[in-house]
Design a protein around this motif. Structure first.
Motif, PDB file in Angstrom:
ATOM      1  N   SER A  93      39.592  33.064  41.731  1.00 10.08           N
ATOM      2  CA  SER A  93      38.747  33.507  42.606  1.00 10.08           C
ATOM      3  C   SER A  93      39.609  34.103  43.790  1.00 10.08           C
ATOM      4  CB  SER A  93      38.042  32.456  43.500  1.00 10.08           C
ATOM      5  OG  SER A  93      38.715  31.680  44.218  1.00 10.08           O
TER       6      SER A  93
ATOM      7  N   LYS B 235      35.836  35.228  40.352  1.00 14.93           N
ATOM      8  CA  LYS B 235      36.116  36.287  39.292  1.00 14.93           C
ATOM      9  C   LYS B 235      35.116  36.825  38.793  1.00 14.93           C
ATOM     10  CE  LYS B 235      39.991  37.016  35.971  1.00 14.93           C
ATOM     11  NZ  LYS B 235      40.895  36.488  35.348  1.00 14.93           N
ATOM     12  N   SER B 236      34.116  35.883  38.500  1.00 18.47           N
ATOM     13  CA  SER B 236      32.842  36.225  37.543  1.00 18.47           C
ATOM     14  C   SER B 236      32.053  37.435  38.337  1.00 18.47           C
ATOM     15  CB  SER B 236      32.082  35.191  37.132  1.00 18.47           C
ATOM     16  OG  SER B 236      31.551  34.745  38.385  1.00 18.47           O
ATOM     17  N   TRP B 237      32.247  37.618  39.781  1.00 21.12           N
ATOM     18  CA  TRP B 237      31.400  38.525  40.455  1.00 21.12           C
ATOM     19  C   TRP B 237      32.123  40.028  40.163  1.00 21.12           C
ATOM     20  CZ3 TRP B 237      28.558  37.232  45.292  1.00 21.12           C
ATOM     21  CH2 TRP B 237      27.805  36.108  45.188  1.00 21.12           C
TER      22      TRP B 237
ATOM     23  N   ASN C  51      35.049  44.609  35.396  1.00 21.42           N
ATOM     24  CA  ASN C  51      36.482  44.766  34.799  1.00 21.42           C
ATOM     25  C   ASN C  51      36.632  46.015  34.514  1.00 21.42           C
ATOM     26  OD1 ASN C  51      38.931  44.307  33.303  1.00 21.42           O
ATOM     27  ND2 ASN C  51      38.295  42.576  32.371  1.00 21.42           N
TER      28      ASN C  51
END
Length: 173
Positions: free
Chosen positions: A72, A144-146, A149
């Motif tokens: 995060s 991080k999932s928000w 990439n």
């Protein structure tokens, strides 16, 4: 090189390398139209102000080395008040300082930052005399999932300004 010992130097270096990559794209495909500024005071969380294609972006830059386990980032809540605020999380090679991949948290060009409501309020990393770690009311923990990439700086440029780069033209499509 010990990255944690010289973290402020490294942070500025990664920022300058990132700016250089954006300027290179502007040079190669967009007629040198990118403008870059830095705030004198960092009280709203952003590190850069960039403008191109009629879009002004306030960017908070985060950096991690490739292979880092960071899950995060801490993001300033006031970033959501800025036009097209966003966070760019730049991964870099520890040995060569080559940039990429890139993680991006933001909306389409011209739109406000997605809501940070509901995110955990960050705490200070160091405790007071008693070891108590107080909350930082203006800082949120962004998982991080928000982030989206991106493998290349070209994709980041498009996310920032809405103009795809193909390297073959000197004016916008």
């Amino acid at each position: 090189m010990n990255h944690s010992e010289h973290s402020s130097f490294r942070e500025k270096l990664i920022e300058h390398l990132f700016i250089g990559e954006l300027l290179k794209l502007s040079w190669m495909g967009f007629g040198c139209t990118l403008e870059v500024a830095s705030p004198e005071v960092d009280n709203a969380g952003y590190d850069l102000i960039v403008e191109d294609n009629g879009v002004v972006r306030h960017i908070q830059i985060k950096a991690s080395y490739v292979g880092s386990k960071t899950a995060s980032q801490k993001v300033h809540a006031r970033l959501s008040e800025k036009p097209s605020g966003c966070v760019t999380w730049i991964y870099f090679n520890e040995d060569t300082l080559e940039l990429g991949p890139f993680l991006f948290f933001g909306s389409l060009p011209g739109e406000k930052l997605p809501s940070l409501d509901g995110l955990k309020v960050a705490k200070h990393t160091k405790g007071n005399q008693s070891g108590f770690k107080a909350e930082r009311p203006n800082i949120r923990v962004l998982p991080k999932s928000w982030f989206k990439n991106f493998s290349s700086i070209d994709e980041v440029y498009e996310a920032l300004f809405g103009a795809p780069f193909n390297g073959l033209h000197t004016t916008r499509v």
